[in-house]
Design a protein around this motif. Structure first.
Motif, PDB file in Angstrom:
ATOM      1  N   ALA A 151      17.158  -4.375   0.647  1.00 48.43           N
ATOM      2  CA  ALA A 151      16.266  -3.298   0.236  1.00 48.43           C
ATOM      3  C   ALA A 151      15.567  -3.703  -1.062  1.00 48.43           C
ATOM      4  N   PRO A 152      14.590  -2.931  -1.514  1.00 45.40           N
ATOM      5  CA  PRO A 152      13.971  -3.228  -2.806  1.00 45.40           C
ATOM      6  C   PRO A 152      14.966  -3.136  -3.954  1.00 45.40           C
ATOM      7  N   SER A 153      15.852  -2.128  -3.857  1.00 47.26           N
ATOM      8  CA  SER A 153      16.864  -1.884  -4.884  1.00 47.26           C
ATOM      9  C   SER A 153      18.202  -1.614  -4.204  1.00 47.26           C
ATOM     10  N   ALA A 154      19.274  -1.790  -4.945  1.00 41.49           N
ATOM     11  CA  ALA A 154      20.624  -1.621  -4.388  1.00 41.49           C
ATOM     12  C   ALA A 154      20.992  -0.136  -4.310  1.00 41.49           C
ATOM     13  N   ILE A 155      20.212   0.606  -3.512  1.00 42.65           N
ATOM     14  CA  ILE A 155      20.423   2.040  -3.323  1.00 42.65           C
ATOM     15  C   ILE A 155      20.536   2.288  -1.830  1.00 42.65           C
ATOM     16  N   GLY A 156      21.655   2.821  -1.403  1.00 45.38           N
ATOM     17  CA  GLY A 156      21.860   3.069   0.011  1.00 45.38           C
ATOM     18  C   GLY A 156      21.160   4.324   0.485  1.00 45.38           C
TER      19      GLY A 156
ATOM     20  N   PHE B 276       9.780  -0.033  -0.276  1.00 49.13           N
ATOM     21  CA  PHE B 276       9.088  -0.570  -1.445  1.00 49.13           C
ATOM     22  C   PHE B 276       8.075   0.430  -1.979  1.00 49.13           C
ATOM     23  N   MET B 277       7.405   1.165  -1.109  1.00 42.89           N
ATOM     24  CA  MET B 277       6.349   2.074  -1.522  1.00 42.89           C
ATOM     25  C   MET B 277       6.882   3.331  -2.202  1.00 42.89           C
TER      26      MET B 277
ATOM     27  N   LEU C 231      13.475   1.122  -7.400  1.00 42.71           N
ATOM     28  CA  LEU C 231      13.659   1.260  -8.846  1.00 42.71           C
ATOM     29  C   LEU C 231      13.459  -0.075  -9.564  1.00 42.71           C
ATOM     30  N   ARG C 232      12.743  -0.972  -8.941  1.00 39.60           N
ATOM     31  CA  ARG C 232      12.535  -2.306  -9.510  1.00 39.60           C
ATOM     32  C   ARG C 232      11.711  -2.229 -10.796  1.00 39.60           C
ATOM     33  N   THR C 233      11.911  -3.216 -11.651  1.00 43.31           N
ATOM     34  CA  THR C 233      11.160  -3.298 -12.905  1.00 43.31           C
ATOM     35  C   THR C 233      10.267  -4.531 -12.951  1.00 43.31           C
ATOM     36  N   ASP C 234      10.205  -5.265 -11.830  1.00 48.49           N
ATOM     37  CA  ASP C 234       9.327  -6.442 -11.788  1.00 48.49           C
ATOM     38  C   ASP C 234       7.985  -6.051 -11.187  1.00 48.49           C
ATOM     39  N   GLU C 235       7.219  -7.040 -10.697  1.00 54.73           N
ATOM     40  CA  GLU C 235       5.881  -6.762 -10.175  1.00 54.73           C
ATOM     41  C   GLU C 235       5.901  -6.043  -8.835  1.00 54.73           C
ATOM     42  N   TYR C 236       7.079  -5.790  -8.273  1.00 61.82           N
ATOM     43  CA  TYR C 236       7.197  -5.052  -7.015  1.00 61.82           C
ATOM     44  C   TYR C 236       7.687  -3.617  -7.217  1.00 61.82           C
ATOM     45  N   GLY C 237       7.759  -3.159  -8.450  1.00 63.05           N
ATOM     46  CA  GLY C 237       8.251  -1.807  -8.690  1.00 63.05           C
ATOM     47  C   GLY C 237       7.534  -1.128  -9.838  1.00 63.05           C
ATOM     48  N   GLY C 238       7.709   0.201  -9.913  1.00 65.26           N
ATOM     49  CA  GLY C 238       7.128   0.959 -11.010  1.00 65.26           C
ATOM     50  C   GLY C 238       5.821   1.609 -10.624  1.00 65.26           C
ATOM     51  N   SER C 239       4.698   0.985 -10.940  1.00 63.93           N
ATOM     52  CA  SER C 239       3.381   1.563 -10.700  1.00 63.93           C
ATOM     53  C   SER C 239       3.053   1.583  -9.205  1.00 63.93           C
ATOM     54  N   PHE C 240       2.064   2.388  -8.849  1.00 69.91           N
ATOM     55  CA  PHE C 240       1.575   2.423  -7.474  1.00 69.91           C
ATOM     56  C   PHE C 240       1.162   1.035  -7.018  1.00 69.91           C
ATOM     57  N   GLU C 241       0.412   0.340  -7.868  1.00 66.65           N
ATOM     58  CA  GLU C 241      -0.068  -0.994  -7.514  1.00 66.65           C
ATOM     59  C   GLU C 241       1.087  -1.940  -7.240  1.00 66.65           C
ATOM     60  N   ASN C 242       2.150  -1.845  -8.001  1.00 63.87           N
ATOM     61  CA  ASN C 242       3.313  -2.713  -7.784  1.00 63.87           C
ATOM     62  C   ASN C 242       4.091  -2.334  -6.533  1.00 63.87           C
ATOM     63  N   ARG C 243       4.215  -1.026  -6.276  1.00 68.06           N
ATOM     64  CA  ARG C 243       5.011  -0.591  -5.124  1.00 68.06           C
ATOM     65  C   ARG C 243       4.337  -0.902  -3.785  1.00 68.06           C
ATOM     66  N   ILE C 244       2.998  -1.033  -3.782  1.00 68.10           N
ATOM     67  CA  ILE C 244       2.321  -1.388  -2.527  1.00 68.10           C
ATOM     68  C   ILE C 244       2.127  -2.897  -2.392  1.00 68.10           C
ATOM     69  N   ARG C 245       2.546  -3.658  -3.375  1.00 71.37           N
ATOM     70  CA  ARG C 245       2.327  -5.108  -3.360  1.00 71.37           C
ATOM     71  C   ARG C 245       2.960  -5.767  -2.139  1.00 71.37           C
TER      72      ARG C 245
ATOM     73  N   ASP D 271      -1.399  11.970  -1.660  1.00 61.79           N
ATOM     74  CA  ASP D 271      -2.421  11.391  -2.533  1.00 61.79           C
ATOM     75  C   ASP D 271      -2.314   9.868  -2.562  1.00 61.79           C
ATOM     76  N   GLU D 272      -1.081   9.362  -2.644  1.00 59.62           N
ATOM     77  CA  GLU D 272      -0.882   7.913  -2.629  1.00 59.62           C
ATOM     78  C   GLU D 272      -1.238   7.335  -1.262  1.00 59.62           C
ATOM     79  N   SER D 273      -0.988   8.089  -0.198  1.00 55.51           N
ATOM     80  CA  SER D 273      -1.332   7.623   1.141  1.00 55.51           C
ATOM     81  C   SER D 273      -2.842   7.467   1.305  1.00 55.51           C
ATOM     82  N   VAL D 274      -3.604   8.409   0.754  1.00 52.24           N
ATOM     83  CA  VAL D 274      -5.061   8.305   0.789  1.00 52.24           C
ATOM     84  C   VAL D 274      -5.514   7.070   0.012  1.00 52.24           C
ATOM     85  N   GLN D 275      -4.939   6.883  -1.159  1.00 53.65           N
ATOM     86  CA  GLN D 275      -5.295   5.739  -1.992  1.00 53.65           C
ATOM     87  C   GLN D 275      -4.966   4.421  -1.285  1.00 53.65           C
ATOM     88  N   LEU D 276      -3.767   4.342  -0.680  1.00 52.82           N
ATOM     89  CA  LEU D 276      -3.386   3.139   0.052  1.00 52.82           C
ATOM     90  C   LEU D 276      -4.316   2.910   1.239  1.00 52.82           C
ATOM     91  N   SER D 277      -4.648   3.965   1.955  1.00 47.24           N
ATOM     92  CA  SER D 277      -5.503   3.829   3.134  1.00 47.24           C
ATOM     93  C   SER D 277      -6.876   3.278   2.774  1.00 47.24           C
TER      94      SER D 277
END
Length: 355
Positions: free
Chosen positions: A131-136, A186-187, A193-207, A243-249
């Motif tokens: 998973a993106p983070s160690a959360i079950g 990831f989205m 809950l990642r703190t690298d480029e794959y987590g945090g902001s919208f842009e990172n979570r859709i990477r 709102d994020e779905s519209v932005q991603l689309s």
């Protein structure tokens, strides 16, 4: 008046004869990822039943990406042959074969629904989940958080599975980024809950989604349709939202995706879904109107007139049927009669057509 449900939909080089699509629905009936005669009959009967697009169930890009041991897979070349056989039959019925590529992430290694749908441990044939983070998904489960090497493997697996999909003869590709599986994980900030480029902001979570898309596009022919299925909302506070779905689309459209298959939910077990007929259609409508991309509507759509209204009012461009198509494999033929539309039946069944 002619029916919009039975009007063709042209997407790139592919013409879908009507707007009835069969949603990808897990059958939990594969052996080591291989398709068999169950899948031939399940998918083939819906093609003879008049649907225009038949999307094969969530097909795992790796063995560890399966939801259950019974999931279909395309992680090795030997799995191609039976799918070629099935797709030839579907095409022979004037329908379009599609595939949904998927990785189950933290929801992998589970038993089939009729076996309880519970997590399978290693002692009983289960496997380690990622998973993106160690959360079950459930409190007593802890997946392994993917490192950069693991992320690159997933991306490579999608790329390889896309190549095999072309060889298998699929004509529509759908990337599964919904229902709490890996790309959706990831989205959603509830599972990432990642703190690298794959987590945090919208842009990172859709990477991760965008990198998988690029990998798939490197193998998938540009002239063939490419869909993405998303969960428009997590139905939970602090989760992924419309709102994020519209932005991603908007971004996906710019990057060459042809249609957003708009579902919802699945990220967390404490979601609160307002169930009812058409309950997910407003999400498809908003995405279509605000981005201009084609959308597919799903969710408790069970009647011909209901589907027709969704299309005539411009809420979506395609209607995908899941459980209703399990109850009635002949949806296309049945709905045509209800909408007073003449469609061609399989010649073997034509003598039963009500005229």
């Amino acid at each position: 008046m002619s029916s919009i449900l039975f009007s063709p939909l042209q997407i790139k080089s592919i013409t879908i004869k009507n707007r009835i699509a069969i949603s990808p629905m897990c059958q939990y009936s594969a052996i080591n990822g291989f398709a068999n005669d169950w899948h031939l009959v399940h998918l083939g009967s819906r093609a003879t039943g008049g649907a225009g697009l038949i999307i094969q169930e969530a097909t795992a890009v790796s063995a560890e990406g399966r939801i259950s041991p019974g999931d279909l897979g395309l992680w090795k070349d030997e799995q191609i042959e039976k799918m070629q056989h099935i797709n030839r039959f579907i095409i022979g019925q004037n329908a379009v074969p599609g595939i949904q590529l998927a990785h189950a992430g933290r929801k992998a290694s589970s038993s089939a629904p009729w076996e309880g749908g519970k997590k399978i441990d290693s002692a009983h044939g289960g496997w380690e989940t990622v998973a993106p983070s160690a959360i079950g998904f459930h409190d007593n489960e802890t997946p392994v958080a993917l490192d950069k090497t693991g992320i690159q493997k997933v991306i490579s697996d999608f790329k390889s599975a896309a190549r095999r999909s072309v060889e298998a003869g699929f004509q529509v590709m759908e990337i599964h980024a919904a229902h709490g599986y890996l790309l959706h994980e990831f989205m959603s900030p509830l599972s990432n809950l990642r703190t690298d480029e794959y987590g945090g902001s919208f842009e990172n979570r859709i990477r991760m989604m965008l990198e998988v898309l690029e990998a798939v596009q490197s193998e998938w022919p540009k002239e063939l349709p490419l869909f993405v299925r998303i969960s428009a909302t997590d139905w939970a506070d602090g989760g992924w939202n419309i709102d994020e779905s519209v932005q991603l689309s908007k971004i996906l459209k710019e990057k060459g995706v042809d249609l957003i298959d708009v579902s919802s939910g699945g990220a967390v077990p404490y979601q609160k879904i307002a169930l009812g007929p058409n309950y997910q259609v407003p999400f498809a409508e908003r995405i279509k109107k605000e981005t201009g991309i084609l959308t597919g509507a799903v969710g408790l759509i069970t009647e011909a007139a209901q589907a027709e209204e969704i299309l005539t009012s411009g809420k979506a461009d395609l209607v995908l049927f899941a459980r209703e198509s399990l109850r009635n494999p002949n949806l296309g033929l049945t709905f045509a009669k209800e909408l007073d539309t003449d469609v061609q039946w399989p010649k073997q069944y034509d003598r039963a057509k009500i005229r």
